[in-house]
Design a protein around this motif. Structure first.
Motif, PDB file in Angstrom:
ATOM      1  N   TYR A 101       0.824  -1.209   0.000  1.00  0.00           N
ATOM      2  CA  TYR A 101       0.000   0.000   0.000  1.00  0.00           C
ATOM      3  C   TYR A 101       0.856   1.256   0.000  1.00  0.00           C
ATOM      4  N   ILE A 169      -9.294   3.347  -4.577  1.00  0.00           N
ATOM      5  CA  ILE A 169      -8.469   3.739  -3.429  1.00  0.00           C
ATOM      6  C   ILE A 169      -8.298   5.263  -3.429  1.00  0.00           C
ATOM      7  N   ASP A 170      -8.048   5.834  -4.607  1.00  0.00           N
ATOM      8  CA  ASP A 170      -7.966   7.297  -4.707  1.00  0.00           C
ATOM      9  C   ASP A 170      -9.285   7.930  -4.266  1.00  0.00           C
ATOM     10  N   LYS A 173      -9.502   8.044  -0.601  1.00  0.00           N
ATOM     11  CA  LYS A 173      -8.679   9.112  -0.029  1.00  0.00           C
ATOM     12  C   LYS A 173      -9.430  10.437  -0.104  1.00  0.00           C
ATOM     13  N   GLY A 178      -8.561   7.889   6.184  1.00  0.00           N
ATOM     14  CA  GLY A 178      -7.134   7.841   6.485  1.00  0.00           C
ATOM     15  C   GLY A 178      -6.553   6.513   6.011  1.00  0.00           C
ATOM     16  N   HIS A 179      -5.215   6.381   6.129  1.00  0.00           N
ATOM     17  CA  HIS A 179      -4.552   5.172   5.640  1.00  0.00           C
ATOM     18  C   HIS A 179      -5.068   3.913   6.318  1.00  0.00           C
ATOM     19  N   ILE A 182      -8.471   2.978   5.063  1.00  0.00           N
ATOM     20  CA  ILE A 182      -8.423   2.469   3.688  1.00  0.00           C
ATOM     21  C   ILE A 182      -7.933   1.031   3.685  1.00  0.00           C
TER      22      ILE A 182
ATOM     23  N   LEU B  74      -3.658  14.124  -5.004  1.00  0.00           N
ATOM     24  CA  LEU B  74      -3.261  12.720  -5.110  1.00  0.00           C
ATOM     25  C   LEU B  74      -1.805  12.608  -5.550  1.00  0.00           C
ATOM     26  N   THR B  91      -3.652  19.270   2.190  1.00  0.00           N
ATOM     27  CA  THR B  91      -4.358  18.010   2.419  1.00  0.00           C
ATOM     28  C   THR B  91      -4.207  17.551   3.862  1.00  0.00           C
ATOM     29  N   PRO B  94      -7.886  15.945   5.764  1.00  0.00           N
ATOM     30  CA  PRO B  94      -8.547  15.347   4.597  1.00  0.00           C
ATOM     31  C   PRO B  94     -10.023  15.711   4.526  1.00  0.00           C
ATOM     32  N   ARG B 128     -17.281  10.649   6.760  1.00  0.00           N
ATOM     33  CA  ARG B 128     -15.919  11.144   6.990  1.00  0.00           C
ATOM     34  C   ARG B 128     -15.826  12.661   6.814  1.00  0.00           C
TER      35      ARG B 128
END
Lengths: 624, 329
Positions: A101, A169-170, A173, A178-179, A182, B74, B91, B94, B128
């Motif tokens: 990842y 995945i984009d 985001k 957050g990571h 995801i 991105l 960013t 988020p 979110r």
């Protein structure tokens, strides 16, 4: 449920599942079974053979009951094996997902560490771990798990890398995840099947490896029995009392064998590529199942399709991709076949030379005549001799039609030599001529390029050169410019146009672009839901379309040079070809549809001179 | 490129791009040194007023998607500065960032997680980005689905059950759920059939009015971009070669590349002719030519074109072209 069904289709996997299930159930029930104590020694009863009174499988060197030790030992070995697999899968997958990842430096450092771990012979590594931690079953478990972490890490990393570059995945985001979220909520559900597959194929190994360590005396400690230590203890009496070794040995064999059979079955059932039947090898020629005899030859066209119908039979559904299509081309003529995705235009083209994949494709009727000879139902040898020699194809994506590992020149030579007996030198000369004919600059230097060294436009030229290699009379081009940029498309189209004029080639050009039809094609057939709904000279149809679908589809295409505006749209979607409505397939989306449009079948009605035809009860233009 | 192609426009800026460029490094392994990178985007300067639809056209590899991905954070720009709504792109939070700008992807199916139901996909941005409660989420999803003409029964299905056009509308619905000010539309209709393409384009036009959005519309299809945009930016080999109002740029192009693009698109009623010689090769990104990147293909190129890169200069009232010898009317 579908999964179990697929699993049971594989007989060996089903057998594995049943045997494994039996062993697991017995192992679980062991504490409640009426067994002797496995650890009570009775030196008077040493080495009793199987089937002796009170000891069904006999006794070992200390007079302990072998059946009881086998059951308890199996229980322990299974538990250790599964625990090791779980730990290895958990840690290895975590490492793999994190590396895949985040990528870049994180990936580099983690994977090099994993590589170092893999560079040790695994048994040596396991021994080293046990030596450091001291002997014992828990330490053996840790060693076996640690040794297997790299396997999971590498497998899962590979899958994760391809998933992590996917657009969803984009999107996650950008949706503020957050990571960690995801990884857990987006990646993990997609990776989980791979983890299960990897586990099912490795549990067997792990049981063997733990048994190996116990055999060496590094795993379970006496008097506790596991399968490996039983074998180890029986080693000294291998010759005199072979049953003491055979009993645990057979059990290990049964367990590992059934797990591996089951694992293979699980992998086959879970792998989406295998599930869709991609590994069932298609036949060399499309299957034919003609309900009626082929129609008589009529006229003297170079290539003619008469009443062709092709369908796909998937499980209980029948997708009627092509329904009663009639088409013909003459030398030097370009026929356009236009339609949206799913309209059957590509399947029509592939049916001509029996190139529709079977299963599931079946040609159910009609004839495809090249110079009068029916190709539907022709033998594989006949078709193979004609494919590329008389009728050649150009496909949409040159990157997938050219073999990536061969030079383009060698591929061209192969195409020539498969139909003509010429020397390698002659073939190469001819290949150079062909590359020059498709206007590739510097053919002498380009002929030794690999496909990846060329741009998309150049690759498509090579595909065209390959199609021309044997001077075919008909070229079937299936969206040959869709994957190309407009400036390159213009070059390819004018090249095809020149070629047909120079060589009197007949071209069947499949496209979804009216601009291309207008510029290149003499005649055009418009397809919708597997049928031709309108056909005639390109200019006439573009000027005055008669079928409402053709007319409205043209209105949807924005023309350059008209500025900002609201665009025409056709509401709704084309019908699914496995549930076609009665009557006109377009009726549901048509603003002119009446009750009569929804019953029976609507015929393609031609003009008296046979130049135009339309399949509509209330055409936009009266043809006469 | 110091000139800022501005419209004479009093609307506040939604997006300001100043000298943004991107160089992709070619990292070696642990032992090799990184080699010089590929310049995917040359420094670009643009201002986009609120409520505008800016079209971004170019052929594959011209850097249009790279530029777009930098705008939504991105990708990290190699140089330059991006301002959204007057503030530098950040960013760090988020949630706050996602409420400013959203992205609609080219491939509608692959932009939806195959293992999540449409409801789960739709709820993520609401949870979110807007920290909405269950009730509010349901109401909002209903409202959005209504505006993109999707039925509520779709919510419990999975992405593979949808056609391309429906999946793209779900992608648009997800972007709308963030209630952004700016939407980047990356080839939103290229994967769709013509009859469905028009449905989606008209929907986008209507949504823009309803929600007061700013669009950046990326495509390779000139007719589509002309039909939806107010202003169009033409990219070639990572640089802006021409900027101008949609109604003029293809009718009277100033840059020879724009002219080549406009005359290459197959059009009903125009005879077939290759507008350029077939032996022209595209420039090599690893070894970019000095001067104008288009010089090798340009019929008007002369000495200065091969040595000096032309800056973007105003021509006429609203058009800008990066050319030493721009085309006249």
């Amino acid at each position: 449920m579908a999964f179990l069904k697929l699993l049971f289709r594989n007989k060996l996997a089903a057998a594995g599942l049943i045997i494994m299930g039996l062993v697991v159930v017995l192992a679980v029930l062991t504490p409640w079974l009426p067994l002797l104590d496995p650890d009570v020694t009775a030196t008077g009863d040493r080495f009793k053979p199987p089937f002796s009174a009170g000891h069904l499988l006999g006794t070992d060197h200390l007079g302990r009951d072998l059946l009881s030790r086998l059951m308890w030992g199996t229980r322990l070995s299974l538990m250790v094996g599964f625990a090791a697999a779980l730990i290895a899968a958990l840690l290895g997958s975590t490492v793999g997902i994190v590396a895949g990842y985040f990528g870049g430096r994180t990936d580099n450092i983690i994977m090099r560490a994993v590589d170092m771990l893999m560079a040790f012979p695994y048994i040596l590594l396991a021994l080293a771990i046990v030596a450091a931690l001291g002997p014992g079953l828990v330490n053996a478990l840790i060693a076996v798990a640690a040794v297997n972490i790299p396997f999971f890490a590498r497998n899962i990393r590979g899958v994760t890398v391809s998933l992590a570059r996917r657009e969803f995945i984009d999107a996650a985001k950008l949706a503020g995840m957050g990571h960690l979220r995801i990884i857990v909520f987006e990646l993990l559900p997609n990776v989980a099947p791979v983890i299960v597959i990897a586990m099912s194929t490795t549990v067997g190994w792990m049981i063997l490896e733990t048994a190996g360590l116990s055999f060496l005396g590094l795993g379970s400690q006496p008097p506790q029995a596991d399968l490996g230590s039983m074998l180890g203890e029986a080693r000294s009496a291998l010759i005199t009392s072979p049953h003491t070794s055979a009993v645990p040995g057979l059990m290990i064999f049964v367990i590992v064998m059934s797990i591996n059979l089951l694992g293979d079955g699980v992998r086959d059932a879970l792998d989406p590529r295998l599930r869709s039947g991609a590994l069932t090898r298609p036949r060399a020629v499309t299957q034919i199942d003609r309900q009626q005899p082929a129609p008589e030859a009529d006229g003297a066209s170079l290539l003619a399709l008469q009443d062709l119908s092709t369908e796909f039979r998937v499980a209980k559904r029948t997708y009627k991709a092509v329904r009663h299509v009639n088409l013909h081309v003459a030398p030097g003529e370009c026929l356009g076949v236009i339609g949206e995705s799913g309209s059957g235009k590509s399947v029509t083209a592939l049916s001509i030379m029996g190139l529709v994949a079977s299963p599931p494709g079946v040609i159910t009727g009609g004839a495809g005549r090249f110079e009068g000879q029916d190709l539907i139902g022709a033998s594989y040898e006949t078709l193979r001799a004609m494919r590329g020699d008389k009728v050649a194809y150009i496909f949409q994506d040159p990157l997938s039609t050219l073999h990536p590992l061969y030079r383009v020149g060698d591929q061209l030579c192969e195409a020539i030599r498969s139909h003509h007996k010429v020397t390698a030198r002659e073939a190469r000369t001819r290949a150079l001529e062909l590359l020059a004919a498709v206007r590739i600059p510097n053919p002498e230097s380009r002929i030794d390029n690999y496909p990846h060294e060329m741009s998309g436009g150049m690759r498509q030229r090579v595909s065209i050169a390959m199609a021309l290699a044997n001077d075919p009379e008909v070229i079937i081009a299936d969206e040959p410019t869709t994957a190309l940029d407009v400036t390159v498309q213009a070059q390819i189209l004018s090249l095809l146009n020149d070629l047909r004029r120079e060589r009197q080639l007949a071209i069947i050009f499949i496209t979804h672009d009216f601009g291309v039809v207008a510029q290149l094609c003499d005649r055009v057939a418009v397809m919708y839901a597997g049928q031709i709904v309108e056909e005639g000279p390109s200019q006439a149809i573009l000027d005055r379309p008669a079928h409402p679908y053709a007319k409205r589809l043209m209105a949807c295409v924005p023309d350059l040079g008209q500025g900002r505006r609201e665009l025409e749209a056709i509401p709704g979607l084309p019908p699914a070809v496995d549930r076609l409505p009665d009557g006109c397939a377009f009726a549901e989306r048509c603003n002119k549809a009446s009750q009569a449009c929804r019953v029976g079948s609507i015929e393609l009605v031609g003009t008296s001179d046979g130049r135009r035809a339309v399949r509509c009860l209330d055409p936009e233009e009266s043809l006469s | 490129m110091t000139q800022t192609p501005e419209r004479d426009d009093q609307r506040p800026l939604a997006l300001k791009i100043e000298g943004v460029s991107k160089t992709f490094g070619q990292p070696g392994g642990l032992l090799q040194k990184a080699r010089p990178g590929v310049r995917a985007v040359q420094p670009v300067t643009l201002s986009i007023p609120r409520g505008e639809t800016l079209g971004l056209v170019g052929e594959s590899g011209c850097g249009k998607s790279t530029l777009a991905r930098m705008l939504v954070g991105l990708l990290e720009p190699s140089s330059g500065r991006i301002e959204i709504d007057g503030k530098a792109l950040n960013t760090g939070d988020p949630a706050a960032f996602g409420r400013l700008i959203q992205y609609v992807f080219q491939d509608p199916i692959s932009s939806l997680n195959p293992r999540k139901s449409i409801r789960q996909i739709m709820e993520t941005p609401l949870k979110r980005l807007h920290a909405m409660g269950r009730k509010d989420r349901e109401a909002r999803i209903r409202e959005i689905f209504d505006s993109v003409n999707l039925r509520e029964e779709f919510l419990d299905r999975y992405p593979h059950e949808f056609s391309g056009g429906q999946a793209q509308r779900i992608g648009i619905a997800r972007a709308l759920a963030a209630s952004p000010q700016i939407m980047i539309l990356d080839e939103p209709v290229s994967a769709l059939d013509v009859s469905v393409q028009a449905q989606v384009l008209n929907l986008l036009a209507r949504l823009k009015e309803t929600y007061d959005l700013t669009y950046i519309f990326i495509t390779h299809d000139l007719a589509v971009v002309e039909a939806v945009s107010e202003r169009i930016v033409v990219l070639y080999f990572g640089s802006v070669v021409e900027v101008g109002p949609a109604e003029n740029i293809f009718k009277s192009p100033r840059h020879p590349y724009t002219k080549l693009l406009a005359s290459s698109a197959p059009v009903v009623g125009r005879p077939l002719a290759a507008p350029e010689q077939s032996h022209t090769e595209l420039p090599d990104p690893l070894n970019p030519p000095p001067g104008c990147a288009f010089a090798g293909r340009c019929p008007r190129a002369s000495q200065p074109c091969r040595t000096i890169a032309p800056p973007l200069t105003p021509i006429g009232d609203e058009q800008f072209a990066a050319c030493h010898f721009p085309l006249e009317d």
